[in-house]
Motif scaffolding. Structure first.
Motif, PDB file in Angstrom:
ATOM      1  N   ALA A 111       0.831  -1.204   0.000  1.00 51.30           N
ATOM      2  CA  ALA A 111       0.000   0.000   0.000  1.00 51.30           C
ATOM      3  C   ALA A 111       0.869   1.260   0.000  1.00 51.30           C
ATOM      4  O   ALA A 111       0.598   2.221  -0.732  1.00 51.30           O
ATOM      5  N   ASN A 112       1.912   1.263   0.802  1.00 52.89           N
ATOM      6  CA  ASN A 112       2.824   2.411   0.827  1.00 52.89           C
ATOM      7  C   ASN A 112       3.489   2.625  -0.527  1.00 52.89           C
ATOM      8  O   ASN A 112       3.643   3.757  -0.998  1.00 52.89           O
ATOM      9  N   ARG A 113       3.900   1.538  -1.158  1.00 49.30           N
ATOM     10  CA  ARG A 113       4.547   1.638  -2.463  1.00 49.30           C
ATOM     11  C   ARG A 113       3.591   2.239  -3.493  1.00 49.30           C
ATOM     12  O   ARG A 113       3.976   3.104  -4.284  1.00 49.30           O
ATOM     13  N   GLU A 114       2.348   1.789  -3.497  1.00 54.48           N
ATOM     14  CA  GLU A 114       1.390   2.296  -4.482  1.00 54.48           C
ATOM     15  C   GLU A 114       1.021   3.749  -4.213  1.00 54.48           C
ATOM     16  O   GLU A 114       0.770   4.518  -5.143  1.00 54.48           O
ATOM     17  N   ILE A 115       0.994   4.126  -2.937  1.00 50.83           N
ATOM     18  CA  ILE A 115       0.738   5.542  -2.609  1.00 50.83           C
ATOM     19  C   ILE A 115       1.863   6.416  -3.159  1.00 50.83           C
ATOM     20  O   ILE A 115       1.621   7.477  -3.741  1.00 50.83           O
ATOM     21  N   ARG A 116       3.112   5.972  -2.999  1.00 60.30           N
ATOM     22  CA  ARG A 116       4.245   6.736  -3.543  1.00 60.30           C
ATOM     23  C   ARG A 116       4.155   6.821  -5.067  1.00 60.30           C
ATOM     24  O   ARG A 116       4.469   7.856  -5.666  1.00 60.30           O
ATOM     25  N   THR A 117       3.710   5.730  -5.707  1.00 59.92           N
ATOM     26  CA  THR A 117       3.545   5.745  -7.166  1.00 59.92           C
ATOM     27  C   THR A 117       2.502   6.777  -7.583  1.00 59.92           C
ATOM     28  O   THR A 117       2.716   7.541  -8.533  1.00 59.92           O
ATOM     29  N   MET A 118       1.386   6.811  -6.897  1.00 58.67           N
ATOM     30  CA  MET A 118       0.338   7.776  -7.219  1.00 58.67           C
ATOM     31  C   MET A 118       0.820   9.210  -6.997  1.00 58.67           C
ATOM     32  O   MET A 118       0.504  10.110  -7.796  1.00 58.67           O
ATOM     33  N   GLU A 119       1.595   9.431  -5.943  1.00 56.93           N
ATOM     34  CA  GLU A 119       2.132  10.777  -5.701  1.00 56.93           C
ATOM     35  C   GLU A 119       3.036  11.216  -6.837  1.00 56.93           C
ATOM     36  O   GLU A 119       2.977  12.364  -7.296  1.00 56.93           O
ATOM     37  N   ARG A 120       3.872  10.308  -7.331  1.00 55.51           N
ATOM     38  CA  ARG A 120       4.767  10.658  -8.440  1.00 55.51           C
ATOM     39  C   ARG A 120       3.981  10.907  -9.719  1.00 55.51           C
ATOM     40  O   ARG A 120       4.292  11.823 -10.491  1.00 55.51           O
ATOM     41  N   MET A 121       2.966  10.098  -9.978  1.00 57.24           N
ATOM     42  CA  MET A 121       2.154  10.294 -11.182  1.00 57.24           C
ATOM     43  C   MET A 121       1.460  11.646 -11.158  1.00 57.24           C
ATOM     44  O   MET A 121       1.423  12.359 -12.169  1.00 57.24           O
ATOM     45  N   LEU A 122       0.921  12.013 -10.006  1.00 60.75           N
ATOM     46  CA  LEU A 122       0.266  13.316  -9.889  1.00 60.75           C
ATOM     47  C   LEU A 122       1.262  14.439 -10.087  1.00 60.75           C
ATOM     48  O   LEU A 122       0.958  15.453 -10.720  1.00 60.75           O
ATOM     49  N   TRP A 123       2.451  14.277  -9.533  1.00 58.04           N
ATOM     50  CA  TRP A 123       3.442  15.329  -9.683  1.00 58.04           C
ATOM     51  C   TRP A 123       3.862  15.480 -11.138  1.00 58.04           C
ATOM     52  O   TRP A 123       4.009  16.595 -11.643  1.00 58.04           O
ATOM     53  N   LEU A 124       4.062  14.362 -11.850  1.00 60.76           N
ATOM     54  CA  LEU A 124       4.443  14.427 -13.259  1.00 60.76           C
ATOM     55  C   LEU A 124       3.370  15.123 -14.085  1.00 60.76           C
ATOM     56  O   LEU A 124       3.667  15.940 -14.959  1.00 60.76           O
ATOM     57  N   LEU A 125       2.119  14.796 -13.826  1.00 56.56           N
ATOM     58  CA  LEU A 125       1.029  15.441 -14.547  1.00 56.56           C
ATOM     59  C   LEU A 125       1.008  16.929 -14.250  1.00 56.56           C
ATOM     60  O   LEU A 125       0.842  17.757 -15.148  1.00 56.56           O
ATOM     61  N   SER A 126       1.219  17.284 -12.996  1.00 59.85           N
ATOM     62  CA  SER A 126       1.233  18.688 -12.615  1.00 59.85           C
ATOM     63  C   SER A 126       2.400  19.415 -13.269  1.00 59.85           C
ATOM     64  O   SER A 126       2.249  20.527 -13.784  1.00 59.85           O
ATOM     65  N   GLU A 127       3.574  18.792 -13.290  1.00 63.36           N
ATOM     66  CA  GLU A 127       4.758  19.434 -13.875  1.00 63.36           C
ATOM     67  C   GLU A 127       4.615  19.583 -15.382  1.00 63.36           C
ATOM     68  O   GLU A 127       5.004  20.598 -15.965  1.00 63.36           O
ATOM     69  N   TYR A 128       4.049  18.582 -16.036  1.00 69.12           N
ATOM     70  CA  TYR A 128       3.884  18.672 -17.493  1.00 69.12           C
ATOM     71  C   TYR A 128       2.962  19.824 -17.865  1.00 69.12           C
ATOM     72  O   TYR A 128       3.157  20.501 -18.865  1.00 69.12           O
ATOM     73  N   GLY A 129       1.945  20.067 -17.055  1.00 61.66           N
ATOM     74  CA  GLY A 129       0.997  21.136 -17.363  1.00 61.66           C
ATOM     75  C   GLY A 129       1.367  22.480 -16.789  1.00 61.66           C
ATOM     76  O   GLY A 129       0.693  23.469 -17.050  1.00 61.66           O
ATOM     77  N   ARG A 130       2.466  22.577 -16.010  1.00 66.23           N
ATOM     78  CA  ARG A 130       2.827  23.835 -15.358  1.00 66.23           C
ATOM     79  C   ARG A 130       3.426  24.811 -16.353  1.00 66.23           C
ATOM     80  O   ARG A 130       4.203  24.434 -17.225  1.00 66.23           O
ATOM     81  N   ASP A 131       3.061  26.092 -16.224  1.00 60.86           N
ATOM     82  CA  ASP A 131       3.595  27.100 -17.132  1.00 60.86           C
ATOM     83  C   ASP A 131       4.254  28.263 -16.392  1.00 60.86           C
ATOM     84  O   ASP A 131       4.460  29.332 -16.953  1.00 60.86           O
ATOM     85  N   THR A 132       4.601  28.076 -15.118  1.00 57.78           N
ATOM     86  CA  THR A 132       5.262  29.127 -14.357  1.00 57.78           C
ATOM     87  C   THR A 132       6.768  29.136 -14.659  1.00 57.78           C
ATOM     88  O   THR A 132       7.333  28.130 -15.086  1.00 57.78           O
ATOM     89  N   THR A 133       7.412  30.255 -14.438  1.00 58.91           N
ATOM     90  CA  THR A 133       8.831  30.403 -14.716  1.00 58.91           C
ATOM     91  C   THR A 133       9.655  29.694 -13.639  1.00 58.91           C
ATOM     92  O   THR A 133       9.423  29.894 -12.452  1.00 58.91           O
ATOM     93  N   PRO A 134      10.631  28.854 -14.040  1.00 56.66           N
ATOM     94  CA  PRO A 134      11.468  28.177 -13.038  1.00 56.66           C
ATOM     95  C   PRO A 134      12.296  29.187 -12.238  1.00 56.66           C
ATOM     96  O   PRO A 134      12.653  30.258 -12.736  1.00 56.66           O
TER      97      PRO A 134
END
Length: 324
Positions: free
Chosen positions: A154-177
Protein backbone atom coordinates in the motif's frame (compact mmCIF):
# COMPACT_ATOMS: atom_id res chain seq x y z
CA UNK A 1 7.34 45.89 -32.69
CA UNK A 2 9.98 43.26 -33.44
CA UNK A 3 7.86 40.54 -35.00
CA UNK A 4 10.90 38.30 -35.54
CA UNK A 5 11.37 37.98 -31.78
CA UNK A 6 7.71 37.10 -31.41
CA UNK A 7 7.83 34.58 -34.29
CA UNK A 8 4.94 36.52 -35.76
CA UNK A 9 4.07 38.20 -39.04
CA UNK A 10 2.56 41.66 -39.42
CA UNK A 11 0.38 42.69 -42.36
CA UNK A 12 -1.26 45.97 -43.33
CA UNK A 13 -3.60 46.57 -46.26
CA UNK A 14 -5.59 49.21 -48.10
CA UNK A 15 -9.40 49.62 -48.14
CA UNK A 16 -9.30 47.73 -51.45
CA UNK A 17 -7.72 44.82 -49.52
CA UNK A 18 -4.28 45.00 -51.13
CA UNK A 19 -1.34 44.23 -48.82
CA UNK A 20 0.92 47.26 -48.37
CA UNK A 21 3.21 46.03 -45.58
CA UNK A 22 4.52 42.59 -44.71
CA UNK A 23 7.05 42.15 -41.90
CA UNK A 24 8.30 39.48 -39.54
CA UNK A 25 8.58 35.72 -39.88
CA UNK A 26 6.67 35.59 -43.16
CA UNK A 27 8.36 32.58 -44.68
CA UNK A 28 7.55 30.37 -41.69
CA UNK A 29 4.02 31.62 -41.03
CA UNK A 30 2.65 32.63 -44.44
CA UNK A 31 4.99 30.41 -46.49
CA UNK A 32 6.22 33.28 -48.71
CA UNK A 33 8.71 36.15 -48.42
CA UNK A 34 7.63 39.79 -48.21
CA UNK A 35 8.27 40.46 -51.91
CA UNK A 36 5.76 37.81 -52.90
CA UNK A 37 3.04 39.25 -50.60
CA UNK A 38 3.13 42.99 -51.27
CA UNK A 39 0.30 44.31 -53.46
CA UNK A 40 -1.38 40.92 -53.36
CA UNK A 41 -5.07 40.50 -52.41
CA UNK A 42 -5.50 39.94 -48.68
CA UNK A 43 -7.56 36.79 -49.15
CA UNK A 44 -4.77 35.19 -51.20
CA UNK A 45 -2.10 36.16 -48.68
CA UNK A 46 -4.10 34.65 -45.80
CA UNK A 47 -5.44 31.70 -47.74
CA UNK A 48 -9.11 32.49 -47.04
CA UNK A 49 -12.15 33.36 -49.11
CA UNK A 50 -12.71 36.96 -50.33
CA UNK A 51 -15.77 37.15 -48.06
CA UNK A 52 -13.73 36.12 -45.02
CA UNK A 53 -11.06 38.71 -45.89
CA UNK A 54 -13.71 41.45 -45.97
CA UNK A 55 -14.95 40.35 -42.55
CA UNK A 56 -11.42 40.54 -41.16
CA UNK A 57 -10.97 44.00 -42.67
CA UNK A 58 -14.17 45.21 -41.03
CA UNK A 59 -13.06 43.90 -37.63
CA UNK A 60 -9.66 45.57 -38.01
CA UNK A 61 -11.21 48.95 -38.84
CA UNK A 62 -13.24 48.83 -35.62
CA UNK A 63 -9.81 49.25 -33.95
CA UNK A 64 -10.69 47.23 -30.87
CA UNK A 65 -7.78 44.81 -31.13
CA UNK A 66 -10.12 41.98 -31.94
CA UNK A 67 -8.76 38.44 -32.13
CA UNK A 68 -9.86 36.13 -34.94
CA UNK A 69 -8.86 32.56 -35.76
CA UNK A 70 -8.70 31.33 -39.34
CA UNK A 71 -7.89 28.12 -41.15
CA UNK A 72 -5.47 29.24 -43.87
CA UNK A 73 -4.88 27.32 -47.09
CA UNK A 74 -1.30 28.28 -47.89
CA UNK A 75 -0.45 25.74 -50.53
CA UNK A 76 0.20 22.72 -48.33
CA UNK A 77 -1.88 19.58 -47.99
CA UNK A 78 -3.33 20.64 -44.64
CA UNK A 79 -4.87 23.94 -43.63
CA UNK A 80 -2.81 25.99 -41.17
CA UNK A 81 -4.50 27.44 -38.05
CA UNK A 82 -3.61 31.12 -37.61
CA UNK A 83 -4.39 33.63 -34.87
CA UNK A 84 -4.93 37.24 -36.00
CA UNK A 85 -4.87 40.28 -33.73
CA UNK A 86 -6.69 42.94 -35.75
CA UNK A 87 -6.65 46.72 -35.46
CA UNK A 88 -5.41 49.99 -36.97
CA UNK A 89 -1.71 50.83 -37.27
CA UNK A 90 -0.99 54.42 -38.39
CA UNK A 91 -4.47 54.52 -39.87
CA UNK A 92 -4.03 51.29 -41.84
CA UNK A 93 -5.97 48.11 -41.21
CA UNK A 94 -3.46 45.58 -39.91
CA UNK A 95 -3.06 42.18 -38.30
CA UNK A 96 -0.39 40.45 -36.23
CA UNK A 97 -0.41 36.81 -37.35
CA UNK A 98 0.70 33.83 -35.24
CA UNK A 99 0.96 30.21 -36.34
CA UNK A 100 -0.92 28.20 -33.71
CA UNK A 101 0.87 24.98 -34.61
CA UNK A 102 4.23 26.60 -33.89
CA UNK A 103 2.93 28.18 -30.66
CA UNK A 104 1.67 24.85 -29.33
CA UNK A 105 4.62 22.72 -30.46
CA UNK A 106 5.96 21.07 -27.32
CA UNK A 107 3.45 22.82 -25.07
CA UNK A 108 0.88 20.85 -23.08
CA UNK A 109 -2.75 21.00 -24.13
CA UNK A 110 -4.76 23.57 -22.23
CA UNK A 111 -7.00 20.79 -20.97
CA UNK A 112 -4.04 19.03 -19.31
CA UNK A 113 -2.89 22.26 -17.67
CA UNK A 114 -6.32 22.82 -16.17
CA UNK A 115 -6.80 19.18 -15.26
CA UNK A 116 -3.42 18.96 -13.52
CA UNK A 117 -4.26 21.88 -11.26
CA UNK A 118 -7.60 20.35 -10.36
CA UNK A 119 -6.11 16.91 -9.74
CA UNK A 120 -3.44 18.30 -7.45
CA UNK A 121 -6.11 19.76 -5.21
CA UNK A 122 -8.79 17.08 -5.48
CA UNK A 123 -6.60 13.97 -5.16
CA UNK A 124 -3.53 15.00 -3.14
CA UNK A 125 -5.48 15.87 0.00
CA UNK A 126 -7.37 12.57 0.33
CA UNK A 127 -4.26 10.69 -0.76
CA UNK A 128 -2.33 12.32 2.08
CA UNK A 129 -5.00 11.15 4.52
CA UNK A 130 -4.74 7.58 3.20
CA UNK A 131 -0.96 7.76 3.47
CA UNK A 132 -1.11 8.88 7.09
CA UNK A 133 -3.57 6.10 7.94
CA UNK A 134 -1.37 3.44 6.34
CA UNK A 135 1.73 4.72 8.11
CA UNK A 136 -0.13 4.73 11.42
CA UNK A 137 -1.23 1.13 10.91
CA UNK A 138 2.34 0.14 10.00
CA UNK A 139 3.51 1.22 13.46
CA UNK A 140 1.27 -1.39 15.07
CA UNK A 141 3.68 -3.93 16.58
CA UNK A 142 0.99 -6.60 16.73
CA UNK A 143 0.66 -7.05 12.94
CA UNK A 144 1.41 -10.41 11.44
CA UNK A 145 3.81 -10.79 8.49
CA UNK A 146 0.99 -10.98 5.96
CA UNK A 147 -0.52 -7.66 7.06
CA UNK A 148 2.92 -6.06 7.10
CA UNK A 149 3.45 -7.09 3.48
CA UNK A 150 0.07 -5.66 2.55
CA UNK A 151 0.92 -2.32 4.17
CA UNK A 152 4.30 -2.28 2.40
CA UNK A 153 2.49 -2.73 -0.91
CA UNK A 154 0.00 0.00 0.00
CA UNK A 155 2.82 2.41 0.83
CA UNK A 156 4.55 1.64 -2.46
CA UNK A 157 1.39 2.30 -4.48
CA UNK A 158 0.74 5.54 -2.61
CA UNK A 159 4.24 6.74 -3.54
CA UNK A 160 3.54 5.74 -7.17
CA UNK A 161 0.34 7.78 -7.22
CA UNK A 162 2.13 10.78 -5.70
CA UNK A 163 4.77 10.66 -8.44
CA UNK A 164 2.15 10.29 -11.18
CA UNK A 165 0.27 13.32 -9.89
CA UNK A 166 3.44 15.33 -9.68
CA UNK A 167 4.44 14.43 -13.26
CA UNK A 168 1.03 15.44 -14.55
CA UNK A 169 1.23 18.69 -12.61
CA UNK A 170 4.76 19.43 -13.87
CA UNK A 171 3.88 18.67 -17.49
CA UNK A 172 1.00 21.14 -17.36
CA UNK A 173 2.83 23.83 -15.36
CA UNK A 174 3.59 27.10 -17.13
CA UNK A 175 5.26 29.13 -14.36
CA UNK A 176 8.83 30.40 -14.72
CA UNK A 177 11.47 28.18 -13.04
CA UNK A 178 13.47 29.65 -10.14
CA UNK A 179 17.02 29.16 -11.37
CA UNK A 180 20.09 28.98 -9.16
CA UNK A 181 23.55 27.37 -9.39
CA UNK A 182 23.74 23.86 -7.90
CA UNK A 183 26.22 20.95 -8.06
CA UNK A 184 24.65 18.41 -10.41
CA UNK A 185 25.91 15.49 -8.34
CA UNK A 186 23.91 16.79 -5.37
CA UNK A 187 20.75 17.07 -7.43
CA UNK A 188 21.19 13.47 -8.66
CA UNK A 189 21.72 12.22 -5.12
CA UNK A 190 18.62 14.03 -3.86
CA UNK A 191 16.58 12.60 -6.74
CA UNK A 192 17.87 9.13 -5.89
CA UNK A 193 16.76 9.53 -2.29
CA UNK A 194 13.20 10.25 -3.44
CA UNK A 195 12.91 6.73 -4.89
CA UNK A 196 15.24 5.02 -2.41
CA UNK A 197 12.60 2.51 -1.16
CA UNK A 198 11.83 1.32 -4.70
CA UNK A 199 15.53 1.08 -5.58
CA UNK A 200 16.18 -0.85 -2.39
CA UNK A 201 13.46 -3.34 -3.25
CA UNK A 202 15.21 -4.12 -6.53
CA UNK A 203 18.66 -3.87 -4.89
CA UNK A 204 19.72 -1.32 -7.51
CA UNK A 205 22.57 0.99 -6.53
CA UNK A 206 22.96 4.32 -8.34
CA UNK A 207 26.63 5.00 -8.99
CA UNK A 208 27.61 8.55 -10.00
CA UNK A 209 30.80 8.89 -12.05
CA UNK A 210 31.66 12.60 -11.95
CA UNK A 211 34.37 14.32 -13.95
CA UNK A 212 36.58 16.38 -11.61
CA UNK A 213 35.97 20.10 -11.08
CA UNK A 214 32.63 20.28 -12.86
CA UNK A 215 31.01 23.72 -12.67
CA UNK A 216 27.63 24.13 -11.07
CA UNK A 217 24.56 24.05 -13.28
CA UNK A 218 21.63 26.45 -13.35
CA UNK A 219 18.48 24.54 -12.41
CA UNK A 220 15.32 24.72 -10.37
CA UNK A 221 16.02 21.68 -8.15
CA UNK A 222 12.52 21.64 -6.70
CA UNK A 223 11.12 20.95 -10.16
CA UNK A 224 13.96 18.84 -11.52
CA UNK A 225 14.38 16.39 -8.62
CA UNK A 226 11.00 14.60 -8.83
CA UNK A 227 11.15 14.29 -12.63
CA UNK A 228 14.71 13.01 -12.54
CA UNK A 229 13.75 10.62 -9.73
CA UNK A 230 11.05 9.08 -11.91
CA UNK A 231 13.43 8.71 -14.86
CA UNK A 232 15.97 6.97 -12.63
CA UNK A 233 13.25 4.66 -11.34
CA UNK A 234 12.11 3.90 -14.90
CA UNK A 235 15.62 2.76 -15.76
CA UNK A 236 15.90 0.74 -12.54
CA UNK A 237 12.62 -1.06 -13.25
CA UNK A 238 14.05 -2.30 -16.54
CA UNK A 239 17.27 -3.59 -15.03
CA UNK A 240 17.97 -6.93 -13.46
CA UNK A 241 17.66 -6.94 -9.68
CA UNK A 242 20.94 -6.32 -7.91
CA UNK A 243 22.56 -4.59 -10.90
CA UNK A 244 24.16 -1.12 -10.60
CA UNK A 245 22.90 1.95 -12.43
CA UNK A 246 25.68 4.15 -13.84
CA UNK A 247 25.17 7.91 -14.08
CA UNK A 248 27.98 9.84 -15.76
CA UNK A 249 28.47 13.58 -15.27
CA UNK A 250 30.71 15.14 -17.92
CA UNK A 251 31.65 18.49 -19.42
CA UNK A 252 29.72 19.27 -22.59
CA UNK A 253 30.12 22.19 -24.94
CA UNK A 254 31.05 25.70 -23.78
CA UNK A 255 29.23 26.49 -20.52
CA UNK A 256 27.52 23.08 -20.49
CA UNK A 257 27.49 19.99 -18.27
CA UNK A 258 26.01 16.68 -19.42
CA UNK A 259 24.38 13.89 -17.48
CA UNK A 260 24.51 10.56 -19.35
CA UNK A 261 22.27 7.67 -18.31
CA UNK A 262 22.27 4.26 -19.97
CA UNK A 263 19.01 2.27 -20.05
CA UNK A 264 20.10 -1.26 -21.04
CA UNK A 265 16.59 -2.70 -21.24
CA UNK A 266 14.91 -0.03 -23.38
CA UNK A 267 14.77 0.08 -27.16
CA UNK A 268 14.05 2.99 -29.47
CA UNK A 269 12.30 1.81 -32.63
CA UNK A 270 12.51 4.27 -35.55
CA UNK A 271 8.76 4.87 -35.47
CA UNK A 272 9.04 6.26 -31.93
CA UNK A 273 11.70 8.89 -32.69
CA UNK A 274 9.13 11.61 -33.36
CA UNK A 275 6.96 10.85 -30.31
CA UNK A 276 9.65 10.03 -27.76
CA UNK A 277 9.06 13.09 -25.57
CA UNK A 278 5.31 13.32 -26.08
CA UNK A 279 3.00 12.20 -23.25
CA UNK A 280 2.20 8.48 -23.52
CA UNK A 281 4.11 8.46 -26.82
CA UNK A 282 6.95 6.05 -26.07
CA UNK A 283 7.59 2.76 -24.34
CA UNK A 284 10.70 4.34 -22.80
CA UNK A 285 8.38 6.24 -20.46
CA UNK A 286 7.43 3.24 -18.32
CA UNK A 287 4.65 3.68 -15.81
CA UNK A 288 2.65 6.91 -16.07
CA UNK A 289 3.91 7.68 -19.57
CA UNK A 290 4.62 11.30 -18.64
CA UNK A 291 8.16 11.13 -17.25
CA UNK A 292 10.01 11.95 -20.48
CA UNK A 293 7.48 14.61 -21.48
CA UNK A 294 7.78 16.28 -18.06
CA UNK A 295 11.57 15.94 -18.15
CA UNK A 296 11.71 17.72 -21.48
CA UNK A 297 9.48 20.50 -20.17
CA UNK A 298 11.74 21.00 -17.16
CA UNK A 299 14.98 20.86 -19.14
CA UNK A 300 13.89 23.31 -21.83
CA UNK A 301 12.50 25.57 -19.11
CA UNK A 302 15.97 25.93 -17.56
CA UNK A 303 17.72 26.45 -20.89
CA UNK A 304 18.89 22.86 -21.20
CA UNK A 305 18.00 19.91 -23.39
CA UNK A 306 17.43 16.17 -23.31
CA UNK A 307 18.09 13.69 -26.09
CA UNK A 308 17.98 9.94 -26.57
CA UNK A 309 20.12 7.73 -28.76
CA UNK A 310 19.29 4.12 -29.50
CA UNK A 311 17.82 1.66 -31.97
CA UNK A 312 15.30 -1.13 -32.14
CA UNK A 313 17.77 -3.27 -30.16
CA UNK A 314 17.86 -2.94 -26.35
CA UNK A 315 20.10 -0.18 -25.10
CA UNK A 316 19.23 3.53 -25.04
CA UNK A 317 21.41 6.42 -23.87
CA UNK A 318 19.69 9.47 -22.39
CA UNK A 319 21.73 12.69 -22.34
CA UNK A 320 20.64 15.68 -20.29
CA UNK A 321 22.46 18.93 -21.10
CA UNK A 322 22.56 21.68 -18.48
CA UNK A 323 23.69 25.29 -18.75
CA UNK A 324 26.29 26.51 -16.26
Amino acid sequence: MNTHLLQAAMLAWTPSLRVTRAEGDLSSILRRPAGALLEQPLHEVLGVSPKRARELDARAREDRRAVEFISANLGGEDACPLRLSLGLDDGEASATVLDLNAMLDGAPPVQISRLSSSLSHEIRNPLSSVKMAVQTLARNTGLNDRDKRRLTIANREIRTMERMLWLLSEYGRDTTPKLDAHPLRGVVQEATEMVAPELAERRVEVRVDEEPDLPRVRVDPTRLRPVLAQVLLNVAMGQAEGSPMEVALRRGGPHQVMMVLHDPAAALPPEENGSLFEPFGSRLARGAGLSLAALRRVMTGVGGDVAARGSAEPGVVLTLTFAT
